[in-house]
Motif scaffolding. Structure first.
Motif, PDB file in Angstrom:
ATOM      1  N   ARG A 150      41.890  25.149  24.601  1.00  0.00           N
ATOM      2  CA  ARG A 150      42.423  25.270  26.123  1.00  0.00           C
ATOM      3  C   ARG A 150      42.501  26.571  26.335  1.00  0.00           C
ATOM      4  O   ARG A 150      43.289  27.371  26.020  1.00  0.00           O
ATOM      5  CB  ARG A 150      43.738  24.378  26.305  1.00  0.00           C
ATOM      6  CG  ARG A 150      43.509  22.954  26.049  1.00  0.00           C
ATOM      7  CD  ARG A 150      44.741  21.940  26.145  1.00  0.00           C
ATOM      8  NE  ARG A 150      44.648  20.661  26.088  1.00  0.00           N
ATOM      9  CZ  ARG A 150      44.712  20.149  24.871  1.00  0.00           C
ATOM     10  NH1 ARG A 150      44.915  20.847  23.791  1.00  0.00           N
ATOM     11  NH2 ARG A 150      44.335  18.871  24.639  1.00  0.00           N
ATOM     12  N   LEU A 151      41.951  26.965  27.592  1.00  0.00           N
ATOM     13  CA  LEU A 151      42.133  28.222  28.096  1.00  0.00           C
ATOM     14  C   LEU A 151      42.530  28.201  29.474  1.00  0.00           C
ATOM     15  O   LEU A 151      41.951  27.256  30.163  1.00  0.00           O
ATOM     16  CB  LEU A 151      40.648  29.303  28.134  1.00  0.00           C
ATOM     17  CG  LEU A 151      40.036  29.417  26.479  1.00  0.00           C
ATOM     18  CD1 LEU A 151      38.823  30.061  26.639  1.00  0.00           C
ATOM     19  CD2 LEU A 151      41.161  30.064  25.689  1.00  0.00           C
ATOM     20  N   SER A 152      43.118  29.193  30.116  1.00  0.00           N
ATOM     21  CA  SER A 152      43.297  29.257  31.527  1.00  0.00           C
ATOM     22  C   SER A 152      43.063  30.662  32.056  1.00  0.00           C
ATOM     23  O   SER A 152      43.067  31.605  31.209  1.00  0.00           O
ATOM     24  CB  SER A 152      44.979  28.890  31.928  1.00  0.00           C
ATOM     25  OG  SER A 152      45.162  27.436  31.394  1.00  0.00           O
ATOM     26  N   CYS A 153      42.630  30.618  33.328  1.00  0.00           N
ATOM     27  CA  CYS A 153      42.341  32.109  33.833  1.00  0.00           C
ATOM     28  C   CYS A 153      43.348  32.274  35.153  1.00  0.00           C
ATOM     29  O   CYS A 153      43.097  31.307  36.048  1.00  0.00           O
ATOM     30  CB  CYS A 153      40.897  32.200  34.129  1.00  0.00           C
ATOM     31  SG  CYS A 153      40.544  33.888  35.095  1.00  0.00           S
ATOM     32  N   GLU A 154      43.952  33.046  35.250  1.00  0.00           N
ATOM     33  CA  GLU A 154      44.646  33.189  36.482  1.00  0.00           C
ATOM     34  C   GLU A 154      44.144  34.466  37.347  1.00  0.00           C
ATOM     35  O   GLU A 154      44.334  35.519  36.879  1.00  0.00           O
ATOM     36  CB  GLU A 154      46.395  33.641  36.264  1.00  0.00           C
ATOM     37  CG  GLU A 154      47.269  33.532  37.363  1.00  0.00           C
ATOM     38  CD  GLU A 154      47.603  32.062  37.796  1.00  0.00           C
ATOM     39  OE1 GLU A 154      47.707  31.127  36.975  1.00  0.00           O
ATOM     40  OE2 GLU A 154      47.712  31.773  38.809  1.00  0.00           O
ATOM     41  N   ALA A 155      44.037  34.192  38.465  1.00  0.00           N
ATOM     42  CA  ALA A 155      43.171  35.037  39.400  1.00  0.00           C
ATOM     43  C   ALA A 155      44.716  35.564  40.413  1.00  0.00           C
ATOM     44  O   ALA A 155      45.329  34.760  40.940  1.00  0.00           O
ATOM     45  CB  ALA A 155      42.315  34.457  40.403  1.00  0.00           C
ATOM     46  N   SER A 156      44.461  36.985  40.793  1.00  0.00           N
ATOM     47  CA  SER A 156      45.385  37.603  41.812  1.00  0.00           C
ATOM     48  C   SER A 156      44.630  38.312  42.501  1.00  0.00           C
ATOM     49  O   SER A 156      43.773  38.909  42.292  1.00  0.00           O
ATOM     50  CB  SER A 156      46.627  37.708  41.010  1.00  0.00           C
ATOM     51  OG  SER A 156      46.452  38.995  40.191  1.00  0.00           O
ATOM     52  N   GLY A 157      45.368  38.541  43.858  1.00  0.00           N
ATOM     53  CA  GLY A 157      44.791  39.659  44.553  1.00  0.00           C
ATOM     54  C   GLY A 157      43.541  39.023  45.558  1.00  0.00           C
ATOM     55  O   GLY A 157      43.330  39.745  46.531  1.00  0.00           O
ATOM     56  N   ARG A 158      43.232  37.728  45.487  1.00  0.00           N
ATOM     57  CA  ARG A 158      42.213  37.132  46.231  1.00  0.00           C
ATOM     58  C   ARG A 158      42.132  35.883  46.092  1.00  0.00           C
ATOM     59  O   ARG A 158      42.596  35.425  44.851  1.00  0.00           O
ATOM     60  CB  ARG A 158      40.766  37.863  46.010  1.00  0.00           C
ATOM     61  CG  ARG A 158      39.854  37.303  46.703  1.00  0.00           C
ATOM     62  CD  ARG A 158      38.493  37.958  46.455  1.00  0.00           C
ATOM     63  NE  ARG A 158      37.318  37.341  46.961  1.00  0.00           N
ATOM     64  CZ  ARG A 158      36.134  37.700  47.213  1.00  0.00           C
ATOM     65  NH1 ARG A 158      35.938  39.023  47.022  1.00  0.00           N
ATOM     66  NH2 ARG A 158      35.113  36.985  47.841  1.00  0.00           N
ATOM     67  N   ASN A 174      42.961  29.206  42.410  1.00  0.00           N
ATOM     68  CA  ASN A 174      43.206  30.504  41.669  1.00  0.00           C
ATOM     69  C   ASN A 174      43.395  30.336  40.244  1.00  0.00           C
ATOM     70  O   ASN A 174      43.479  31.569  39.590  1.00  0.00           O
ATOM     71  CB  ASN A 174      44.429  31.118  42.460  1.00  0.00           C
ATOM     72  CG  ASN A 174      43.830  31.466  43.803  1.00  0.00           C
ATOM     73  OD1 ASN A 174      42.949  31.945  44.057  1.00  0.00           O
ATOM     74  ND2 ASN A 174      44.757  31.230  44.966  1.00  0.00           N
ATOM     75  N   THR A 175      43.528  29.155  39.447  1.00  0.00           N
ATOM     76  CA  THR A 175      43.721  29.010  38.331  1.00  0.00           C
ATOM     77  C   THR A 175      42.521  28.246  37.800  1.00  0.00           C
ATOM     78  O   THR A 175      42.431  27.158  38.119  1.00  0.00           O
ATOM     79  CB  THR A 175      45.131  28.541  37.969  1.00  0.00           C
ATOM     80  OG1 THR A 175      46.363  29.094  38.524  1.00  0.00           O
ATOM     81  CG2 THR A 175      45.355  28.780  36.358  1.00  0.00           C
ATOM     82  N   LEU A 176      41.869  28.877  36.686  1.00  0.00           N
ATOM     83  CA  LEU A 176      40.667  28.282  36.408  1.00  0.00           C
ATOM     84  C   LEU A 176      40.972  27.616  34.688  1.00  0.00           C
ATOM     85  O   LEU A 176      41.564  28.561  34.105  1.00  0.00           O
ATOM     86  CB  LEU A 176      39.367  29.361  36.160  1.00  0.00           C
ATOM     87  CG  LEU A 176      38.169  28.602  35.675  1.00  0.00           C
ATOM     88  CD1 LEU A 176      37.567  27.536  36.529  1.00  0.00           C
ATOM     89  CD2 LEU A 176      37.358  29.862  35.394  1.00  0.00           C
TER      90      LEU A 176
END
Length: 122
Positions: A19-27, A77-79
């Protein structure tokens, strides 16, 4: 400034679940493609999976398509990535990417995370 930050990963036993997550910020990424790629030492960056704008469709790489699920939360925004039945050959650095600039399966995205190591081993 746009940032993508991966989390999860580490050591996973063969047959286990990643299980992986990717948090995007700034856009806000909800209207853009986001994707996962991976790269093993000495190998080219390989497409793992991608999700289209507004989560209308998902695309998976051939080597993982029967074991993979990707989805988004947090208004896009979170993958997330979940991969089951892990194999030793799944060992690689996994990268989150956002904002497609070519075919979704090509490693040509505008933004990239730093990557996170996944090692499949007993």
């Amino acid at each position: 400034q746009v940032k993508l930050v991966e989390s999860g990963g580490g050591l996973v036993p063969p047959g286990g679940t990643l299980r992986l997550s990717c948090e995007a910020s700034g856009r806000n990424m909800g209207s853009d493609w986001m994707a996962w790629f991976r790269q093993a030492p000495g190998e080219e960056r390989e497409f793992v999976g991608a999700i289209s704008p507004n989560d209308i469709s998902r695309r998976y790489g051939d080597s993982v398509k029967d074991r993979l699920d990707i989805r988004r939360t947090n208004a896009g925004n979170t993958l997330h990535l979940q991969m089951v039945s892990l194999k030793v050959e799944d060992t690689a650095m996994y990268y989150c990417a956002a904002v497609r600039q070519a075919r979704y399966s090509e490693p040509n995205y505008q933004y990239w995370g730093q990557g996170i190591q996944v090692t499949v081993s007993a």
